[in-house]
Structures are given as C-alpha cells and as structure tokens.
Design a protein around this motif. Structure first.
Motif, PDB file in Angstrom:
ATOM      1  N   ARG A 100       0.817  -1.343   0.085  1.00 34.99           N
ATOM      2  CA  ARG A 100       0.320   0.090  -0.505  1.00 34.99           C
ATOM      3  C   ARG A 100       0.748   1.405  -0.047  1.00 34.99           C
ATOM      4  NH1 ARG A 100      -4.701   0.770   4.282  1.00 34.99           N
ATOM      5  NH2 ARG A 100      -5.891   2.977   3.548  1.00 34.99           N
ATOM      6  N   THR A 135     -10.397  -5.590   4.809  1.00 36.18           N
ATOM      7  CA  THR A 135     -10.660  -6.242   5.851  1.00 36.18           C
ATOM      8  C   THR A 135     -11.498  -6.368   6.548  1.00 36.18           C
ATOM      9  OG1 THR A 135      -8.981  -7.072   6.077  1.00 36.18           O
ATOM     10  CG2 THR A 135      -9.546  -8.139   3.658  1.00 36.18           C
ATOM     11  N   TYR A 159     -19.099  -4.707   4.907  1.00 38.93           N
ATOM     12  CA  TYR A 159     -17.577  -5.336   3.640  1.00 38.93           C
ATOM     13  C   TYR A 159     -18.085  -6.343   3.091  1.00 38.93           C
ATOM     14  CZ  TYR A 159     -14.152  -9.119   3.535  1.00 38.93           C
ATOM     15  OH  TYR A 159     -13.136 -10.204   3.144  1.00 38.93           O
ATOM     16  N   LYS A 210     -17.470  -5.107  -1.189  1.00 40.79           N
ATOM     17  CA  LYS A 210     -17.381  -6.919  -1.810  1.00 40.79           C
ATOM     18  C   LYS A 210     -17.775  -6.666  -3.022  1.00 40.79           C
ATOM     19  CE  LYS A 210     -13.299  -8.768  -0.999  1.00 40.79           C
ATOM     20  NZ  LYS A 210     -11.733  -8.250  -1.821  1.00 40.79           N
TER      21      LYS A 210
HETATM   22  N1  LIG Z   1      -9.532 -12.835   5.403  1.00 38.91           N
HETATM   23  C1  LIG Z   1     -10.172 -13.707   5.230  1.00 38.91           C
HETATM   24  O1  LIG Z   1     -10.560 -13.882   6.343  1.00 38.91           O
HETATM   25  C2  LIG Z   1     -10.799 -14.021   4.154  1.00 38.91           C
HETATM   26  C3  LIG Z   1     -11.840 -14.203   3.434  1.00 38.91           C
HETATM   27  C4  LIG Z   1     -12.542 -14.028   2.038  1.00 38.91           C
HETATM   28  C5  LIG Z   1     -11.734 -13.540   1.869  1.00 38.91           C
HETATM   29  N2  LIG Z   1     -11.108 -12.456   1.859  1.00 38.91           N
HETATM   30  C6  LIG Z   1     -10.256 -11.929   0.553  1.00 38.91           C
HETATM   31  O2  LIG Z   1      -9.402 -12.058   0.534  1.00 38.91           O
HETATM   32  C7  LIG Z   1      -7.823 -11.535  -0.326  1.00 38.91           C
HETATM   33  C8  LIG Z   1      -6.631 -11.207   0.686  1.00 38.91           C
HETATM   34  O3  LIG Z   1      -7.076 -11.001   1.597  1.00 38.91           O
HETATM   35  P1  LIG Z   1      -5.876 -10.928   3.974  1.00 38.91           P
HETATM   36  O4  LIG Z   1      -6.608 -11.641   4.744  1.00 38.91           O
HETATM   37  O5  LIG Z   1      -5.023 -11.112   3.032  1.00 38.91           O
HETATM   38  O6  LIG Z   1      -6.200  -9.250   3.593  1.00 38.91           O
HETATM   39  P2  LIG Z   1      -5.516  -8.603   4.918  1.00 38.91           P
HETATM   40  O7  LIG Z   1      -4.058  -9.264   5.091  1.00 38.91           O
HETATM   41  O8  LIG Z   1      -5.868  -7.745   5.628  1.00 38.91           O
HETATM   42  O9  LIG Z   1      -4.583  -7.845   3.550  1.00 38.91           O
HETATM   43  C9  LIG Z   1      -4.954  -6.808   2.313  1.00 38.91           C
HETATM   44  C10 LIG Z   1      -3.761  -5.908   2.283  1.00 38.91           C
HETATM   45  O10 LIG Z   1      -4.350  -4.490   1.407  1.00 38.91           O
HETATM   46  C11 LIG Z   1      -3.645  -3.354   2.130  1.00 38.91           C
HETATM   47  N3  LIG Z   1      -4.414  -2.221   1.265  1.00 38.91           N
HETATM   48  C12 LIG Z   1      -5.541  -2.088   2.067  1.00 38.91           C
HETATM   49  N4  LIG Z   1      -6.047  -0.902   1.835  1.00 38.91           N
HETATM   50  C13 LIG Z   1      -5.229  -0.267   1.189  1.00 38.91           C
HETATM   51  C14 LIG Z   1      -5.233   0.600  -0.500  1.00 38.91           C
HETATM   52  N5  LIG Z   1      -6.228   1.394  -0.373  1.00 38.91           N
HETATM   53  N6  LIG Z   1      -4.210   0.092  -1.149  1.00 38.91           N
HETATM   54  C15 LIG Z   1      -3.120  -0.572  -1.660  1.00 38.91           C
HETATM   55  N7  LIG Z   1      -3.384  -1.708  -0.145  1.00 38.91           N
HETATM   56  C16 LIG Z   1      -4.245  -1.630   0.846  1.00 38.91           C
HETATM   57  C17 LIG Z   1      -3.635  -3.977   3.425  1.00 38.91           C
HETATM   58  O11 LIG Z   1      -2.695  -2.528   3.850  1.00 38.91           O
HETATM   59  P3  LIG Z   1      -3.258  -1.390   5.604  1.00 38.91           P
HETATM   60  O12 LIG Z   1      -2.047  -3.125   6.714  1.00 38.91           O
HETATM   61  O13 LIG Z   1      -1.612  -0.928   5.251  1.00 38.91           O
HETATM   62  O14 LIG Z   1      -4.458  -1.655   5.722  1.00 38.91           O
HETATM   63  C18 LIG Z   1      -2.751  -5.262   3.161  1.00 38.91           C
HETATM   64  O15 LIG Z   1      -1.440  -5.400   3.353  1.00 38.91           O
HETATM   65  C19 LIG Z   1      -8.921  -9.846  -0.123  1.00 38.91           C
HETATM   66  O16 LIG Z   1      -9.529  -9.711  -1.011  1.00 38.91           O
HETATM   67  C20 LIG Z   1      -9.765 -10.321   0.943  1.00 38.91           C
HETATM   68  O17 LIG Z   1     -10.998  -9.379   0.940  1.00 38.91           O
HETATM   69  C21 LIG Z   1     -10.553 -12.707   3.099  1.00 38.91           C
END
Ligand SMILES: NC(=O)c1ccc[n+]([C@@H]2O[C@H](COP(=O)([O-])OP(=O)(O)OC[C@H]3O[C@@H](n4cnc5c(N)ncnc54)[C@H](OP(=O)(O)O)[C@@H]3O)[C@@H](O)[C@H]2O)c1
Length: 291
Positions: A31, A61, A124, A128
């Motif tokens: 980010r 998230t 959320y 999405k």
């Molecule tokens: N986690 C779950 O249980 C889950 C379940 C189903 C689907 N998903 C989906 O899977 C995908 C990956 O999730 P994850 O668990 O890896 O999420 P995560 O660990 O929360 O990582 C999301 C990343 O996106 C970054 N981010 C936030 N806003 C941003 C922006 N404006 N520009 C650029 N980067 C930005 C965050 O940075 P900061 O930390 O600096 O904010 C973080 O590094 C997402 O699409 C999520 O919706 C996740």
C-alpha cells in the motif's frame, strides 16, 4: 510472464510472493507504494509496468469496522477495484481479483456455487460485491474472480493467530459453534491461484481448503495441534457458544461453505483438507518460535 500483486503486504499478498513461479517476473506492491484508491497513480504505475496479469490482494478486510466505516470499505473494495480494472483495460492485461464468502447470506445448508444468488449481510460483503460487479462490467472475459473464505497465514491478523495469542495468555475461551465455513491457508490458496494463472483461466471460481468446520471446531483443532507441536505448553478450556452469545457489529453468514469443485477440477487436484493445511501452517509457526 509479468505479474503485479497489489496489497502485497497482506497475508495473501505475502503468500503469493513466496510461492510465485520462479520463471515469471512477479512484482509485489504494498500500500505504501500503490494505494489502489488513487486513480492517477494506479493508471500511471500500471501503465509503466505493463503487466500481463494484475492480482488484486489489496482489500479493506475489517468486517466489523466496515459497519461504522462503510465509505472507507467501499473506497478500497469498490473504488480501488474500478481503478485497477481501468488500468488493466488500458494495458490490455487481465485481472485476478479476490472476493469473499461474505457476499452470500449463508441462509441455506448446502455449499454456495460460483453462480448462486448473492445477498451480503453486512457492509464488508456489500463493498466486496460492488467490487466484483464493477470488475465484471469493466473487464468481462479478462477477469478471473476467485472467492475464498476464512483465510489465515503465519503472517498477519487472523483467527489462528488470535486463538494462539489468547491460548498462550491462558484464557478460557468461548467460541461460536453455529457458523460453518472452510478454514483456508493463504499459502495453499496462493499456490492454487498460480495454477489458475498458468492455465490462463477466466470467469468466477471458488477456492478453499477442503472440509468444513465451525469456528469452535477450528479453535479446538488449533489448540490440539499446537499442543502436539509444542507451539502451546498447556491447554485452556474452549466452550462452544451460539452467535447470539457473541454479538458483533457485522452479522456473519451462518453457512458460508463454498462449492469449489470447478476450480479443483480445473487444477486437476482437490484442495488439501483444512486440518492438513492447519498442521502445515503451525509447523511454520513452531519453526519460527524455535529460531
Ligand atoms: N481474511 C479473510 O478471512 C478473507 C476471507 C475471504 C476473502 N478474503 C479476501 O481475500 C483477499 C486477501 O485478503 P487478506 O486476508 O490477505 O487481507 P489482509 O491481510 O487484510 O491484506 C490486505 C492488504 O491490502 C492492503 N490495503 C488496504 N487498503 C489498500 C489500498 N487502498 N491500497 C493498497 N493496498 C491496500 C492492506 O494494507 P494495510 O495493512 O496497510 O491496510 C493489506 O496489506 C481480499 O480480497 C479479501 O477480501 C479474505
């Protein structure tokens, strides 16, 4: 093949980077280098890189916080996806975008297929879904949309890390037993996503580790395996409770198991069971704590 990963500092972004095919040029932008809500930067930086694929692992998230910050959630999960889709269109590339089981309302007792009717219960999920629709509208056949669920990894904030921290503190726990899903190790998801890109697949797919569990089942398994591996030294009591006894800002789907058969068939391999995945992730945690 040149691939850009946005949100590379998140748990899936990190797993994608460490599992990337060694003969592809894979670039990860956190980010701090690319905020996907800033349209001009998205267009300019992606225009300069000219990737064949962009994998969007960036997202807002915080499921509960989104209830009080719907605009912030939408800015990233919808606005950011619009910006990425337009930039990908301009360079003639393709987008692999990640979405969630929380686009479904969880009201029926059989797994949700990629084409099933969506009806998110919270902000959320709504943000999405708005991102999904925008990417589909803008990119059509140049979009691979992969929904997943209950992600965890040895880096980042997730249920496994929270349970381990509370268990190490010796707290007895009460964990919800009436929400069912498929816990998914982000490393296995990342490996599957690379497999889909290698096959140049587009469309809507679901991918999770195999098997289903309640959060309570998941917590019990975390403790049992962590004790066996020496990640924890002593057990705590884990009580099963209904969701009604653990109110949260966002309502979560009761049954959000995703039907992943299509992606498993494309990859010609069923996903490992979630308990196998959890054991592998905890091996990593055990290795790191011995360092
Ligand atoms: N986690 C779950 O249980 C889950 C379940 C189903 C689907 N998903 C989906 O899977 C995908 C990956 O999730 P994850 O668990 O890896 O999420 P995560 O660990 O929360 O990582 C999301 C990343 O996106 C970054 N981010 C936030 N806003 C941003 C922006 N404006 N520009 C650029 N980067 C930005 C965050 O940075 P900061 O930390 O600096 O904010 C973080 O590094 C997402 O699409 C999520 O919706 C996740």
């Amino acid at each position: 093949m040149k691939v850009l990963i946005t949100g590379a500092g998140g748990q899936l972004g990190w797993e994608l980077l460490r599992s990337a095919p060694s003969d592809w040029q894979v670039v990860g932008w956190e980010r701090s280098w690319l905020d996907i809500t800033v349209e001009k930067e998205v267009v300019e930086k992606i225009g300069a890189l000219q990737p064949q694929w962009v994998i969007n692992a960036a997202a807002y998230t915080a499921v509960d916080r989104a209830e009080s910050q719907p605009d912030e959630a939408r800015a990233v999960n919808h606005g950011g996806v619009v910006n990425l889709s337009r930039a990908v269109q301009r360079v003639g590339g393709k987008l692999l975008h990640l979405s969630t089981d929380y686009v479904f309302d969880g009201s029926r007792g059989r797994p949700w297929g990629p084409e099933d009717a969506v009806a998110p219960l919270g902000e959320y999920g709504r943000s999405k879904l708005a991102g999904e629709r925008a990417a589909l509208d803008l990119l059509g056949e140049n979009l691979l949309l992969v929904r997943t669920a209950w992600l965890y990894s040895s880096r980042g904030h997730n249920f496994v890390q929270t349970m381990l921290r509370l268990m190490r503190e010796g707290r007895n726990l009460s964990v919800v037993m009436d929400q069912t899903g498929s816990p998914t190790w982000a490393f296995h998801l990342a490996t599957a996503l690379w497999g889909l890109l290698e096959r140049d697949v587009c469309g809507i797919l679901h991918w999770c580790n195999a098997g289903v569990a309640s959060w309570y089942d998941f917590a019990v398994a975390i403790q049992q395996l962590a004790l066996q591996m020496g990640v924890l030294s002593s057990p705590v009591t884990i009580h099963p409770i209904p969701s009604s006894a653990y109110p949260t800002a966002a309502t979560r789907p009761a049954f959000s198991v995703l039907d992943c058969t299509k992606s498993w068939e494309i990859l010609a391999s069923p996903a490992p069971h979630w308990q196998t995945a959890l054991a592998s992730m905890l091996q990593e945690v055990a290795g790191e704590s011995r360092l």
